[in-house]
Structure formats: C-alpha cells, structure tokens
Design an enzyme around this catalytic site. Structure first.
Site, mmCIF file in Angstrom:
data_model
loop_
_atom_site.group_PDB
_atom_site.id
_atom_site.type_symbol
_atom_site.label_atom_id
_atom_site.label_comp_id
_atom_site.label_asym_id
_atom_site.label_seq_id
_atom_site.Cartn_x
_atom_site.Cartn_y
_atom_site.Cartn_z
ATOM 1 N N ASN A 26 0.879 -1.168 0.000
ATOM 2 C CA ASN A 26 0.000 0.000 0.000
ATOM 3 C C ASN A 26 0.922 1.226 0.000
ATOM 4 O OD1 ASN A 26 -1.738 2.077 0.524
ATOM 5 N ND2 ASN A 26 -2.733 1.105 2.301
ATOM 6 N N LYS A 33 3.378 0.717 3.046
ATOM 7 C CA LYS A 33 2.941 -0.271 4.034
ATOM 8 C C LYS A 33 2.997 -1.630 3.359
ATOM 9 C CE LYS A 33 -0.349 2.685 6.420
ATOM 10 N NZ LYS A 33 -1.678 3.193 6.203
ATOM 11 N N ARG A 117 -2.607 -2.007 -3.375
ATOM 12 C CA ARG A 117 -3.811 -1.237 -3.097
ATOM 13 C C ARG A 117 -3.806 -0.022 -4.023
ATOM 14 N NH1 ARG A 117 -5.130 3.420 1.015
ATOM 15 N NH2 ARG A 117 -7.338 3.544 0.562
ATOM 16 N N HIS A 206 -13.327 2.842 0.093
ATOM 17 C CA HIS A 206 -13.377 1.805 1.146
ATOM 18 C C HIS A 206 -14.028 0.507 0.652
ATOM 19 C CE1 HIS A 206 -13.401 5.092 4.506
ATOM 20 N NE2 HIS A 206 -12.176 4.654 4.309
ATOM 21 N N GLY A 236 -13.298 4.708 10.268
ATOM 22 C CA GLY A 236 -11.880 4.909 10.592
ATOM 23 C C GLY A 236 -11.606 6.398 10.634
ATOM 24 N N ASN A 237 -10.365 6.799 10.318
ATOM 25 C CA ASN A 237 -10.098 8.237 10.174
ATOM 26 C C ASN A 237 -10.939 8.797 9.046
ATOM 27 O OD1 ASN A 237 -8.296 9.272 12.097
ATOM 28 N ND2 ASN A 237 -6.754 7.870 11.280
ATOM 29 N N ARG A 267 -12.132 15.372 7.824
ATOM 30 C CA ARG A 267 -12.911 15.760 6.638
ATOM 31 C C ARG A 267 -14.351 16.084 7.015
ATOM 32 N NH1 ARG A 267 -11.461 10.515 3.353
ATOM 33 N NH2 ARG A 267 -9.372 10.389 4.214
ATOM 34 N N GLU A 360 -15.302 -0.505 15.407
ATOM 35 C CA GLU A 360 -14.921 -1.745 16.086
ATOM 36 C C GLU A 360 -14.762 -1.554 17.597
ATOM 37 O OE1 GLU A 360 -11.302 -3.068 14.143
ATOM 38 O OE2 GLU A 360 -12.257 -2.814 12.196
ATOM 39 N N GLU A 411 -8.554 -5.251 5.179
ATOM 40 C CA GLU A 411 -8.440 -4.901 3.761
ATOM 41 C C GLU A 411 -7.262 -5.613 3.097
ATOM 42 O OE1 GLU A 411 -8.925 -0.954 5.439
ATOM 43 O OE2 GLU A 411 -9.759 -0.347 3.515
HETATM 44 P P1 ADP Z 1 -7.574 4.356 9.354
HETATM 45 O O1 ADP Z 1 -8.824 4.949 8.827
HETATM 46 O O2 ADP Z 1 -6.416 5.292 9.329
HETATM 47 O O3 ADP Z 1 -7.280 2.972 8.832
HETATM 48 P P2 ADP Z 1 -8.603 3.164 11.808
HETATM 49 O O4 ADP Z 1 -9.583 2.311 11.088
HETATM 50 O O5 ADP Z 1 -7.598 2.484 12.657
HETATM 51 O O6 ADP Z 1 -7.809 4.173 10.895
HETATM 52 O O7 ADP Z 1 -9.460 4.168 12.713
HETATM 53 C C1 ADP Z 1 -8.897 5.235 13.374
HETATM 54 C C2 ADP Z 1 -9.987 5.901 14.181
HETATM 55 O O8 ADP Z 1 -10.540 4.963 15.104
HETATM 56 C C3 ADP Z 1 -9.472 7.076 15.008
HETATM 57 O O9 ADP Z 1 -10.346 8.168 14.943
HETATM 58 C C4 ADP Z 1 -9.468 6.503 16.416
HETATM 59 O O10 ADP Z 1 -9.641 7.449 17.385
HETATM 60 C C5 ADP Z 1 -10.660 5.576 16.366
HETATM 61 N N1 ADP Z 1 -10.589 4.630 17.470
HETATM 62 C C6 ADP Z 1 -9.681 3.665 17.695
HETATM 63 N N2 ADP Z 1 -9.930 3.064 18.877
HETATM 64 C C7 ADP Z 1 -11.001 3.687 19.411
HETATM 65 C C8 ADP Z 1 -11.754 3.544 20.621
HETATM 66 N N3 ADP Z 1 -11.417 2.647 21.541
HETATM 67 N N4 ADP Z 1 -12.814 4.358 20.814
HETATM 68 C C9 ADP Z 1 -13.158 5.268 19.895
HETATM 69 N N5 ADP Z 1 -12.497 5.453 18.767
HETATM 70 C C10 ADP Z 1 -11.448 4.671 18.502
#
Ligand code: ADP
Length: 435
Positions: A26, A33, A117, A206, A236-237, A267, A360, A411
């Site tokens: 990726n 990555k 990816r 996604h 996620g982010n 965003r 999750e 993924e």
């Molecule tokens: P990416 O989109 O970069 O792959 P992730 O799927 O790991 O990232 O998601 C990141 C997001 O998940 C961040 O906003 C983080 O704060 C949130 N997150 C991770 N663990 C928790 C948690 N225990 N409670 C709430 N939000 C969480």
C-alpha cells in the site's frame, strides 16, 4: 485432490490446493505499508489465512525515513535510515523479508504475486486486475480523478515491477466494489454534460473494507451473499457507509472524492456547496485553501478544535467538555441519518455492520447511532454492545428484525486473496472474492 503445479511463461509456480504467499503493498506519496500473507486455496480453503510479517516505511524520500517491521512471532524492529525513493523502500522491504535473523522468507520465489492497493479505478475497473501494459495505461487514465493518491500507488507499482520483474502484479481498487451502483445513486444533479465530459459522478471508496465485512458476515451466519443485504459502516479516520443488496453495492456515502458523506477525523463530509463561495469571499482566501481546510481541518478536528482522534474526543466529552460532546453528537447523528436513508434505499436489511477503528472499538458511537432505531427494526443489545469492543460478533437482541454486528475489517486480506485469484484466473480480470 493432490497438489498440482503448472508453470507459467515467466516460470513462476502457480500452486493449486495449497497455501501461497502474497506480498501486499500500500504505497502512499511518502510511505510504503506492507504485509506478507499466506492465503489458502483449493484443498486448504478452510485453513485460516496467516500474516507472516507486516510493516511500514514512513518518510520515504528523506534521509531519516522510519522503518517499522514486525515478523510474526518475533520482536518488532524499528530503524531510521535514508530511503531515497519507492524503489529503495521496496528493496528494503525485500531485504527485511529475506534477512537471516528477522526474515520470514528463504527466497522471493516463495511470493506468488504482489497485490497493490489502488485508490481510484474510475469506471475502468469494476474488479481487481492482473497488471500488464494495457492495464497500466488504463490505470494512468484514472490519475486525473485522484491526483493525490493514484500517482503514489503507481510509483509503488513501477518500483515493485522493477525490483521483482518476474513476479505477477495485481491492482486492487478502493472504488471497484461500488461500480455496481445504479445511476440513481451515482449521478449528481448537475448538468449531465459534466458527467459525460469529465466523469463527475459518485464513485465511493473503502470498497475492499465494505466487501470484506459483508462476506465475513455471510460466512459467520451461513447466509447466501446473493440473497443478503447489509448496511456497512466503516468508521476509521476516513469514514463511509455502504448499502449492499444481494452482495452488490447499491449506494455509498463517499462520492467523487473521499470528502463526501459522514463526518470524519479531519474531513467535513456532506456540505452545502454554496459555503465555498461564501467563506472565500468573507476570508479573502481561495478555493485551494478552503478545499485544504475541508480535507485537513474539518470533521471532528474542526468541530472539537481539539483532536481528530475519536478516543480523545470521547474522553474529553466524558470529562464534561461540552464542545466535544456536541462534536460527538454531530458525528453520530449524521451516521444515524445515513443508516435510516439506506434502510429506505434497501427496503430493509439483514444487518448493520460496524467496522474501522471507531466502529470496532466504540460502544458509545454504536449506541448513539443505532441504539434508538427500534421503530425501524433495529434493537441493540446494550450488554453485548459493551462487550464487543475490539471483538467480532452480534450486538443486537435475538428479537431484533435487523441484526447488528461488529466485524473488524481486514483490507489487506482482501487484497491478498484477490491477488491470488487474479493470478490463477486465465483471463486476468478476476475476483468475486471469498466463497
Ligand atoms: P484508518 O482509517 O487510518 O485505517 P482506523 O480504522 O484504525 O484508521 O481508525 C482510526 C480511528 O478509530 C481514530 O479516529 C481513532 O480514534 C478511532 N478509534 C480507535 N480506537 C477507538 C476507541 N477505543 N474508541 C473510539 N475510537 C477509537
């Protein structure tokens, strides 16, 4: 059936009925990555796929690039060293994988193929594809649609092809799964000539994650994907939600770019398009600056003024920070509205699935977005919801018409399996993924 080998033109082994290793890459503009994943096929379908090693190289192009590497069953390794470009990064990855002490491969011949990816496949790619010169040209044509992401992905591919010239390379696109959306979902109500001339339409992203959790749900419940509907929330982010009917994406919240839809880390998601002009006039700034703000300084960061990290916002909100509480409410309310909209779009669904970091791990996000939808057939089990953080399983009551699941996404596994399928399909284009 026993193990069968067949030799391809470039003398690489195609192995059926055994496990094979795939290198998943990726590549971003300054990062690479990687994972080595063993996928199972043929006689070994029931064997779990295994991650042999994973890592990330950041600050590619700098003298102080950061290399993080974790071989399975061994200690994590970190180093800081010059990595001048993507080719050097991939050479570093290979050196680590073959290293006597920390490596996981005895030879690169163990790698059946490299899966890349790719962010944007435009309307060109509705599935994963074995990359050849023709495909590469088609991929380059999509660059216009994702000028920030696709050039980096392509750089990664070109470097990988140079370093491993005899290894098959496969492209797996974030957009591909959503190519089944009908025009009613993908067209914007702007003059149609913009779609005709410039392909301005909703693409969605996604896709690998939505596809993974959908098929995983079907596998866990024994449901037939061709007769199953789902609303999948990837939080996620970046965040997006997808409406899936009979295994096909019918709608999704990200659009022409990953800026549309849900509230995200930085965003904005959905916005009145007239705000651009108004803010630019008021602030005396320009469109590039405001676009940057919508991508990098909006969402939870912009609303809370504190953080893009949901954990910090939840904590601050619990400690009585009213602004963070309000930001959380905006986030969850937007998500709830989309769940409702997609219930209407699908005329009901078998399941609502939560995935991605916040999906999750945050019972609070799930509770506040799906906890009061009883009249729409969604009954959350509050105890199960609390227990399921970081796990996989059902969080709805048995009486709930619509099931609710937490399913950690994977993924890279989708990329690895698609890559294996593409290589082993004579036609090249492949990958309906996961039986
Ligand atoms: P990416 O989109 O970069 O792959 P992730 O799927 O790991 O990232 O998601 C990141 C997001 O998940 C961040 O906003 C983080 O704060 C949130 N997150 C991770 N663990 C928790 C948690 N225990 N409670 C709430 N939000 C969480």
């Amino acid at each position: 059936m026993g193990i069968t080998y067949s030799r391809t033109d470039n003398a690489r082994h195609q192995i059926r009925g055994v496990t094979v290793k795939i290198l998943v890459l990726n590549c971003g503009s300054s990062s690479v990555k990687f994972q080595v994943i063993e996928v199972s096929s043929g006689d070994n379908q029931e064997k779990e796929d295994t991650v042999f090693a994973r890592g990330v190289i950041e600050r590619v192009g700098e003298d102080d690039a950061i290399v993080n590497y974790k071989p399975s069953g061994k200690e994590k390794i970190k180093s800081v060293e010059p990595i001048k470009d993507h080719k050097a990064a991939i050479k570093k990855v290979i050196a680590l994988l073959l290293d006597e002490k920390v490596g996981v491969l005895s030879s690169m011949d163990e790698i059946e193929a490299v899966g890349h990816r790719m962010v944007h496949g435009g309307e060109e790619f509705a599935s994963s594809v074995l990359i050849d010169d023709n495909v590469l040209d088609r991929m380059k044509e999509c660059t216009d649609l994702a000028p920030l992401h696709n050039p980096a992905n392509l750089k990664g591919y070109e470097a990988s092809k140079e370093v491993l010239p005899d290894v098959h390379q496969v492209g797996v696109f974030d957009t591909a799964f959503h190519q089944t959306m009908p025009p009613s979902s993908y067209l914007y109500a702007i003059p149609l000539e913009y779609y005709r001339k410039y392909k301005i339409r909703r693409f969605g992203f996604h896709g690998t994650s939505h596809r993974y959790v959908f098929y995983r749900y079907c596998k866990l419940t024994g449901k037939d994907p061709a007769r199953t509907s789902a609303i999948s929330c990837h939080l996620g982010n970046g965040a997006s939600i997808a409406a899936i009917k009979d295994g096909k994406s019918m709608d999704t919240s990200m659009g022409f770019t990953p800026l549309e839809g849900l509230v995200m880390g930085t965003r904005s998601g959905d916005l009145d398009p007239a705000i651009h002009q108004f803010v630019i006039n008021k602030e005396g700034s320009d469109i590039d600056e405001f676009t940057r703000i919508l991508n990098k300084e909006s969402g939870m960061l912009g609303l809370s003024g504190k953080s893009n990290d949901m954990r910090e916002i939840i904590e601050a909100s619990r400690d009585g920070d009213e602004v963070c509480r309000m930001a959380l409410e905006v986030y969850c309310y937007r998500l709830k509205k989309y769940i409702g909209a997609y219930l209407a779009a699908l005329n009901g669904t078998d399941v609502v699935i939560f995935t991605g970091g916040a999906g999750e791990n945050s019972d609070l996000v799930r509770e506040n977005s799906a906890g009061s939808l009883d009249s729409l057939g969604i009954e959350l089990d509050r105890d199960k919801n609390l227990e399921m953080n970081g796990k996989e399983g059902k969080i709805s009551r048995d009486s709930s018409k619509v099931e609710v699941y937490v399913i950690p996404t994977d993924e890279e596994l989708v990329i690895a399996r698609d890559t294996h399928e593409c290589v082993n399909k004579s036609s090249g284009d492949a990958a309906t993924f996961m039986s």
